[in-house]
Design an enzyme around this catalytic site. Structure first.
Site, PDB file in Angstrom:
ATOM      1  N   GLU A 174       0.808  -1.220   0.000  1.00  0.00           N
ATOM      2  CA  GLU A 174       0.000   0.000   0.000  1.00  0.00           C
ATOM      3  C   GLU A 174       0.844   1.273   0.000  1.00  0.00           C
ATOM      4  O   GLU A 174       0.345   2.361   0.271  1.00  0.00           O
ATOM      5  CB  GLU A 174      -0.930  -0.011   1.202  1.00  0.00           C
ATOM      6  CG  GLU A 174      -1.918  -1.151   1.195  1.00  0.00           C
ATOM      7  CD  GLU A 174      -3.061  -0.961   0.207  1.00  0.00           C
ATOM      8  OE1 GLU A 174      -3.652   0.130   0.166  1.00  0.00           O
ATOM      9  OE2 GLU A 174      -3.351  -1.913  -0.550  1.00  0.00           O
ATOM     10  N   HIS A 250      -4.978   1.576   7.116  1.00  0.00           N
ATOM     11  CA  HIS A 250      -3.571   1.876   6.865  1.00  0.00           C
ATOM     12  C   HIS A 250      -2.921   2.372   8.153  1.00  0.00           C
ATOM     13  O   HIS A 250      -3.590   2.957   9.010  1.00  0.00           O
ATOM     14  CB  HIS A 250      -3.414   2.986   5.807  1.00  0.00           C
ATOM     15  CG  HIS A 250      -3.689   2.553   4.414  1.00  0.00           C
ATOM     16  ND1 HIS A 250      -4.238   3.396   3.470  1.00  0.00           N
ATOM     17  CD2 HIS A 250      -3.485   1.373   3.779  1.00  0.00           C
ATOM     18  CE1 HIS A 250      -4.365   2.755   2.322  1.00  0.00           C
ATOM     19  NE2 HIS A 250      -3.911   1.528   2.487  1.00  0.00           N
ATOM     20  N   CYS A 369      -3.001  11.471   3.565  1.00  0.00           N
ATOM     21  CA  CYS A 369      -3.265  10.617   2.400  1.00  0.00           C
ATOM     22  C   CYS A 369      -2.998  11.353   1.097  1.00  0.00           C
ATOM     23  O   CYS A 369      -2.708  10.737   0.072  1.00  0.00           O
ATOM     24  CB  CYS A 369      -4.720  10.147   2.412  1.00  0.00           C
ATOM     25  SG  CYS A 369      -5.032   8.732   3.475  1.00  0.00           S
TER      26      CYS A 369
END
Length: 446
Positions: A174, A250, A369
């Site tokens: 990720e 995450h 993000c």
């Protein structure tokens, strides 16, 4: 030599929508099928980029993905004109159609893992695009992401680019969303923290039971090898499986670091004390601030709702650190109270700046993000494509570009409109000329 950390934010694409496809991302699921505003989302992102540039930060821009992904729909058996493909997919396989209309590229922390030249064996900055295998719609991105990164960091004297890891969940990756670097100075050798959710080849190890663990231990190891990192400068930390099952998909939803600061929730990690000790040992005798937020002060649920840890911690030109937080943090009684107290404590963090990024927040991503962190020397920064670095001129160009091409409102039903595809491709073709990154999209390469 002067060293800087540059934040490269992803531009929001013209088809920004809320399809609610990310199981495990609570905010994304809660807002599924709501109408979105691509124009507002893009302008919010640009506003944050410009604000950081005005603070004296080096700020870059990365292009979005092309959506709908006609190329993938054709691979899956739909044929005819582009309009025929869209119509047939929407009617016969609506879930597949929605997936091929969705992208996570606005959350650029998902784009890649980056290791600076101070940490790598060959003294280059290394990039590995994330394969994002856990979600089909996100797994469509790595090839184009790699081309965008190569168009931005093209000088092979300073930059090394790797192909994304194998497209298999054993090597689920990720990107920087599960990677943090701690250092005394951006140009000095640091400690790279790779956070994983599960071991792919050892089922006896702890793992979440409700939501998927998107990052594997094996993927973290592979990237460290590819980037030529020393074992003495790498720490592998497991995310707490119980916290993943609370919607922390995450690590950057529960922890964030910058230079000599690691800011984390007490439930963030598995075997926390042993791993923090390992970090300190590898960091050496230099001062390292572990800032732990207790569950009593801020619950995991409130941390996820406000994205307290999905904030950016930046080092300002005067040497002080500041937190870039979403307005949801300011509106939360417990989080705003905590942040007001934090800036008075004996840590490098002295300020909090709040930004409205609601279009991103509703789809499950906060300020952290939205950016990919790239630590660069002065020479390396000079080698970056200058057309991708934020200044007054680029901000004006991109704002005009968004206002010209983006829709004010978009519903899920609009995604099968062939006119939207034409609008999007026209916009993206123009964007690649503004940023001078070359022909990165499939429609430009046929």
């Amino acid at each position: 030599m002067k060293n800087r950390e540059v934040n490269f934010d992803g531009l929001v694409g013209p088809t920004h929508n809320y399809a609610g496809l990310s199981f495990g991302n609570v905010a994304s699921l809660n807002n599924a099928n709501a109408k979105s505003s691509p124009k507002q989302a893009a302008l919010q992102g640009l506003g944050k980029m410009k604000a950081l540039a005005d603070m004296g930060m080096a700020q870059g821009v990365l292009a979005p993905q092309e959506r709908p992904d006609i190329h993938m729909l054709r691979r899956l058996g739909f044929s005819g004109s582009d309009a025929d493909v869209l119509k047939a997919a929407a009617e016969k396989a609506p879930e597949v159609h929605l997936a091929c209309c969705s992208a996570s590229s606005m959350w650029t922390a998902n784009a890649a893992t980056v290791s600076p030249s101070a940490d790598t064996a060959d003294g280059k900055v290394h990039f590995t695009p994330a394969n994002l295998t856990n979600k089909f719609h996100r797994s469509l991105e790595p090839e184009v992401t790699g081309r965008i990164l190569q168009g931005t960091f093209s000088d092979s004297k300073h930059f090394a680019h790797h192909k994304h890891l194998p497209d298999n969940e054993h090597f689920g990756d990720e990107g920087a969303a599960n990677h943090t670097r701690l250092c005394h100075d951006y140009g000095q050798e640091g400690v790279e923290l790779f956070v994983y959710g599960r071991h792919a080849f050892d089922q006896s190890k702890p793992a979440p039971t409700k939501y998927p663990a998107r990052q594997t231990f094996e993927a973290c190891q592979a990237i460290a090898r590819l980037h030529g990192l020393s074992d003495e400068n790498v720490v592998y930390m497991q995310q707490n499986p119980a916290v993943i099952d609370q919607g922390v998909f995450h690590n950057d939803v529960i922890s964030v670091g910058n230079q000599n600061v690691l800011f984390y929730h007490e439930q963030a990690f598995f075997d926390t004390e042993a791993k923090l000790q390992e970090i300190q040992e590898k960091f050496g005798d230099r001062l390292l601030h572990f800032i732990k937020v207790s569950t009593e002060a801020v619950s995991v649920q409130e941390a996820v709702r406000t994205y307290l840890f999905n904030t950016q911690i930046i080092t300002l030109p005067n040497g002080e650190m500041a937190i870039i937080a979403p307005t949801e943090c300011e509106e939360s009684e417990s989080v705003s109270r905590y942040l007001s107290e934090l800036v008075t404590l004996d840590t490098p963090i002295k300020k909090v700046h709040y930004f409205d990024v609601k279009q991103s927040m509703r789809n499950g991503g906060g300020p952290a993000c939205l950016r990919l962190r790239v630590a660069l020397t002065e020479q390396e920064l000079d080698a970056v494509n200058p057309n991708t670095l934020m200044n007054d001129t680029l901000y004006a160009k991109l704002t005009n570009w968004v206002n010209k091409h983006y829709r004010e409102e978009l519903s899920v039903a609009d995604l099968s409109d062939p006119t939207l595809l034409i609008e999007s491709r026209t916009a993206l073709d123009e964007l690649t000329q503004i940023l001078k990154i070359g022909s990165v999209y499939p429609f430009q390469r046929v």
